[in-house]
Design a protein around this motif. Sequence first.
Motif, PDB file in Angstrom:
ATOM      1  N   GLY A 113       0.816  -1.210   0.000  1.00 54.02           N
ATOM      2  CA  GLY A 113       0.000   0.000   0.000  1.00 54.02           C
ATOM      3  C   GLY A 113       0.846   1.255   0.000  1.00 54.02           C
ATOM      4  O   GLY A 113       0.522   2.231  -0.660  1.00 54.02           O
ATOM      5  N   LEU A 114       1.955   1.217   0.725  1.00 56.30           N
ATOM      6  CA  LEU A 114       2.856   2.361   0.775  1.00 56.30           C
ATOM      7  C   LEU A 114       3.481   2.611  -0.596  1.00 56.30           C
ATOM      8  O   LEU A 114       3.549   3.752  -1.055  1.00 56.30           O
ATOM      9  CB  LEU A 114       3.948   2.135   1.820  1.00 56.30           C
ATOM     10  CG  LEU A 114       4.930   3.270   2.028  1.00 56.30           C
ATOM     11  CD1 LEU A 114       4.212   4.537   2.481  1.00 56.30           C
ATOM     12  CD2 LEU A 114       5.994   2.871   3.042  1.00 56.30           C
ATOM     13  N   LEU A 115       3.914   1.561  -1.267  1.00 56.89           N
ATOM     14  CA  LEU A 115       4.479   1.720  -2.614  1.00 56.89           C
ATOM     15  C   LEU A 115       3.456   2.340  -3.556  1.00 56.89           C
ATOM     16  O   LEU A 115       3.785   3.210  -4.359  1.00 56.89           O
ATOM     17  CB  LEU A 115       4.942   0.368  -3.171  1.00 56.89           C
ATOM     18  CG  LEU A 115       6.173  -0.263  -2.538  1.00 56.89           C
ATOM     19  CD1 LEU A 115       6.382  -1.678  -3.080  1.00 56.89           C
ATOM     20  CD2 LEU A 115       7.404   0.574  -2.776  1.00 56.89           C
ATOM     21  N   GLU A 116       2.214   1.903  -3.446  1.00 49.06           N
ATOM     22  CA  GLU A 116       1.156   2.423  -4.312  1.00 49.06           C
ATOM     23  C   GLU A 116       0.818   3.868  -3.963  1.00 49.06           C
ATOM     24  O   GLU A 116       0.692   4.710  -4.845  1.00 49.06           O
ATOM     25  CB  GLU A 116      -0.074   1.522  -4.226  1.00 49.06           C
ATOM     26  CG  GLU A 116       0.152   0.151  -4.848  1.00 49.06           C
ATOM     27  CD  GLU A 116      -0.920  -0.855  -4.490  1.00 49.06           C
ATOM     28  OE1 GLU A 116      -1.859  -0.517  -3.744  1.00 49.06           O
ATOM     29  OE2 GLU A 116      -0.797  -2.001  -4.948  1.00 49.06           O
ATOM     30  N   GLN A 117       0.660   4.165  -2.666  1.00 45.96           N
ATOM     31  CA  GLN A 117       0.305   5.522  -2.245  1.00 45.96           C
ATOM     32  C   GLN A 117       1.368   6.533  -2.650  1.00 45.96           C
ATOM     33  O   GLN A 117       1.047   7.650  -3.050  1.00 45.96           O
ATOM     34  CB  GLN A 117       0.102   5.579  -0.734  1.00 45.96           C
ATOM     35  CG  GLN A 117      -1.172   4.936  -0.277  1.00 45.96           C
ATOM     36  CD  GLN A 117      -1.290   4.937   1.247  1.00 45.96           C
ATOM     37  OE1 GLN A 117      -0.429   5.423   1.960  1.00 45.96           O
ATOM     38  NE2 GLN A 117      -2.387   4.373   1.734  1.00 45.96           N
TER      39      GLN A 117
ATOM     40  N   MET B 240       3.654  -6.295  -4.626  1.00 46.21           N
ATOM     41  CA  MET B 240       4.923  -5.573  -4.515  1.00 46.21           C
ATOM     42  C   MET B 240       5.808  -5.826  -5.733  1.00 46.21           C
ATOM     43  O   MET B 240       6.458  -4.913  -6.234  1.00 46.21           O
ATOM     44  CB  MET B 240       5.681  -6.000  -3.260  1.00 46.21           C
ATOM     45  CG  MET B 240       5.140  -5.439  -1.980  1.00 46.21           C
ATOM     46  SD  MET B 240       6.031  -6.076  -0.532  1.00 46.21           S
ATOM     47  CE  MET B 240       7.680  -5.489  -0.870  1.00 46.21           C
ATOM     48  N   SER B 241       5.837  -7.074  -6.197  1.00 48.15           N
ATOM     49  CA  SER B 241       6.733  -7.420  -7.302  1.00 48.15           C
ATOM     50  C   SER B 241       6.366  -6.682  -8.586  1.00 48.15           C
ATOM     51  O   SER B 241       7.216  -6.473  -9.447  1.00 48.15           O
ATOM     52  CB  SER B 241       6.758  -8.931  -7.533  1.00 48.15           C
ATOM     53  OG  SER B 241       5.545  -9.375  -8.080  1.00 48.15           O
ATOM     54  N   LYS B 242       5.133  -6.257  -8.713  1.00 46.34           N
ATOM     55  CA  LYS B 242       4.719  -5.499  -9.895  1.00 46.34           C
ATOM     56  C   LYS B 242       5.276  -4.076  -9.868  1.00 46.34           C
ATOM     57  O   LYS B 242       5.373  -3.429 -10.902  1.00 46.34           O
ATOM     58  CB  LYS B 242       3.195  -5.471  -9.999  1.00 46.34           C
ATOM     59  CG  LYS B 242       2.603  -6.831 -10.303  1.00 46.34           C
ATOM     60  CD  LYS B 242       1.100  -6.795 -10.287  1.00 46.34           C
ATOM     61  CE  LYS B 242       0.560  -8.204 -10.513  1.00 46.34           C
ATOM     62  NZ  LYS B 242      -0.868  -8.291 -10.283  1.00 46.34           N
ATOM     63  N   ARG B 243       5.626  -3.580  -8.686  1.00 44.14           N
ATOM     64  CA  ARG B 243       6.137  -2.215  -8.547  1.00 44.14           C
ATOM     65  C   ARG B 243       7.654  -2.175  -8.410  1.00 44.14           C
ATOM     66  O   ARG B 243       8.247  -1.115  -8.553  1.00 44.14           O
ATOM     67  CB  ARG B 243       5.485  -1.536  -7.352  1.00 44.14           C
ATOM     68  CG  ARG B 243       3.960  -1.439  -7.516  1.00 44.14           C
ATOM     69  CD  ARG B 243       3.363  -0.427  -6.610  1.00 44.14           C
ATOM     70  NE  ARG B 243       3.716   0.934  -6.922  1.00 44.14           N
ATOM     71  CZ  ARG B 243       3.071   1.740  -7.768  1.00 44.14           C
ATOM     72  NH1 ARG B 243       2.035   1.281  -8.434  1.00 44.14           N
ATOM     73  NH2 ARG B 243       3.459   2.986  -7.939  1.00 44.14           N
TER      74      ARG B 243
END
Length: 145
Positions: free
Chosen positions: A3-7, A63-66
């Motif tokens: 969520g942090l990576l996305e936000q 996570m692996s997608k980011r």
Amino acid sequence: MRGLLEQLNLEPAICMLYIGHNDGQLSAPRQSLASLEKGEDPSTDGFVQWVTLREAQQNIEAMSKRCKHLIAMQEYSIGNEDNMREYGDMLSEIPGIVYADAAEVLQKEKQTAVMLDEIHPNNQGHRILGRYVSQQIRDWSDELK
């Protein structure tokens, strides 16, 4: 973490994930954190893991997608090898990530030389794991330029 990576809209070149012991502990509210975050009523039919294997796998896949490169390592937990093996098996089956077996790396050394207790590596244990991760990063160096 996902969520942090996305936000923050982050797409790091390298992500390092160390997973296992705390995620597998039994939770007091008798259900996983993901279930509580969804607003589900607390369960009363027994203790469960804070993060189930399936939830962990979903988080790691997201996570692996980011992350351009994702190194995932399960913890070395003396006396809890079966639970850690479940995490290791799950991590090793996720396509596109580099799975690092902390137990395999640390078990080559005398336990008292690399561990403070059953779950915490000492300075030497961290150095050994750090060298392993550093080698993975060096292996990608051409691709990261």
